[in-house]
Scaffold this active site. Structure first.
Site, mmCIF file in Angstrom:
data_model
loop_
_atom_site.group_PDB
_atom_site.id
_atom_site.type_symbol
_atom_site.label_atom_id
_atom_site.label_comp_id
_atom_site.label_asym_id
_atom_site.label_seq_id
_atom_site.Cartn_x
_atom_site.Cartn_y
_atom_site.Cartn_z
ATOM 1 N N ARG A 1 -14.912 23.248 -5.660
ATOM 2 C CA ARG A 1 -14.746 23.042 -4.211
ATOM 3 C C ARG A 1 -16.129 22.821 -3.605
ATOM 4 N NH1 ARG A 1 -10.081 22.022 -4.897
ATOM 5 N NH2 ARG A 1 -8.272 23.128 -4.090
ATOM 6 N N HIS B 1 -12.584 13.455 -4.283
ATOM 7 C CA HIS B 1 -11.640 14.531 -4.651
ATOM 8 C C HIS B 1 -10.469 13.988 -5.492
ATOM 9 C CE1 HIS B 1 -10.054 18.723 -3.361
ATOM 10 N NE2 HIS B 1 -9.483 18.349 -4.501
#
Ligand code: NDP
Ligand code: OXD
Length: 313
Positions: A228, A276
């Site tokens: 993340r 992502h």
């Protein structure tokens, strides 16, 4: 059985058709603001607070991804987002391990075979052979040895690299050296040429990719962040790139997504960015897993992928 569904971008029809085909007794609907009709299960990603707040009768909330940091952070800011006593379940693998192996292998091999440097030489029309990296100096460290981290470690060890993992508890994985706990983080990172982050984002792991960790690594090391954005101290990385401590970084996840247009990472010559896409949720595999978990709950068996709300993953 009533199931409610909320996802900001997924094709709801595909999910409703897929779940009801697998579970014909299910009555599934897209949750809309104001809907307080009964539900037994919820399938969600970043749900509005009102969707779940008063639904203590739910038998399970299924997060439509592997990481649950966003929904747990939402609960912190707006308590009640997750109704008390209802299990939160996440996706375990469901086709993500293979995608993560592909991504990590591609990024590691690009650096190991110096493809990033040859790409720059080509732009300058330079015919220049570099000294190959030696495998024995190219120690790979994987932060996180869970479903995805252990699978990535296995693939890298299969390419005959020296591979280490770091986790909370000790692991036993063929061809992989296990480090665990805060006390062993320094030993784990010392001498690593590449760090691949596959930790969950929790209060304990936030900001872990920082100056201290970078200085433990070899000089001219590489960073691959697949966990993340909150794991990375961005300023520390920019300074480490300037000093040569970090030679290059591949980043898939960011504190703010989409990455803002003015962000320095976009134009940094030694930062590679992907939006992502490390591992997408594959609908068919995810639906198989969710349905088998619903059946388990209905039959009084333990479902897989239950999140420990205290640990945060
Ligand atoms: P798991 O829960 O299976 O694994 C998490 C690992 O991290 C475990 O090995 C755990 O240790 C370790 N860990 C957690 N907290 C600590 C800590 N404080 N200290 C040391 N180790 C710790 O998760 P997954 O492998 O399924 O997923 C990992 C993350 O990958 C997700 O949370 C998500 O953020 C990210 N992800 C990114 C995607 C992308 O597209 N870029 C897609 C999917 C996921 P232990 O085993 O001892 O519990
Ligand atoms: C996930 C993700 O956690 O998409 O599944 O990052």
């Amino acid at each position: 059985m009533n199931i409610i569904f909320y996802h900001p971008t997924f094709d709801a029809k595909l999910w409703i058709d897929g779940i009801t085909k697998r579970l014909p007794q299910a009555n599934m609907r897209v949750w809309q603001a104001g809907d307080d009709q009964p539900a037994d299960y919820a399938l969600v990603w970043r749900p509005p607070h009102d969707m779940l707040a008063s639904r203590t009768a739910l038998k399970g909330i299924f997060a439509l991804g592997a990481g649950v940091d966003a929904i747990l952070a939402q609960e912190q800011h707006q308590p009640g987002t997750l109704p008390a006593g209802v299990p939160l379940l996440r996706l375990e693998d469901t086709g993500m391990s293979l995608q993560m192996q592909e991504y990590a292998l591609a990024a590691v091999l690009r650096y190991f075979r110096r493809m990033d440097e040859y790409q720059l030489f080509q732009q300058q029309k330079q015919w220049h052979a570099l000294v190959p990296h030696s495998r024995s100096d190219f120690t790979l460290g994987v932060l996180g040895a869970g479903v995805l981290g252990s699978s990535v470690a296995e693939a890298l060890a299969g390419m005959q690299f020296t591979v280490r993992t770091w986790s909370r508890s000790a692991k036993s994985q063929a061809g992989v050296q296990s480090f665990y706990g805060d006390d062993q983080l320094a030993a784990f990172s010392t001498g690593c040429k590449v760090l691949i982050n596959l930790l969950p984002n929790t209060p304990h792991t936030a900001g872990i990719l920082n100056h201290q960790l970078f200085t433990n690594m070899q000089h001219n090391a590489y960073l691959i962040n697949l966990g993340r954005g909150g794991h990375l101290a961005e300023g520390d990385l920019l300074r480490a790139l300037d000093s040569g401590q970090i030679a290059a970084a591949t980043l898939d996840v960011f504190t703010e997504e989409p990455l803002p247009a003015m962000h320095p990472f976009w134009s940094h010559p030694r930062v590679s960015i992907t939006p992502h896409v490390g591992a997408d949720t594959l609908p068919q595999e995810a639906m198989d897993s969710i349905v088998s978990n619903i059946v388990a709950i209905e039959e009084g068996r333990e479902p897989a992928g239950q999140v420990d709300l205290i640990r945060g993953y």
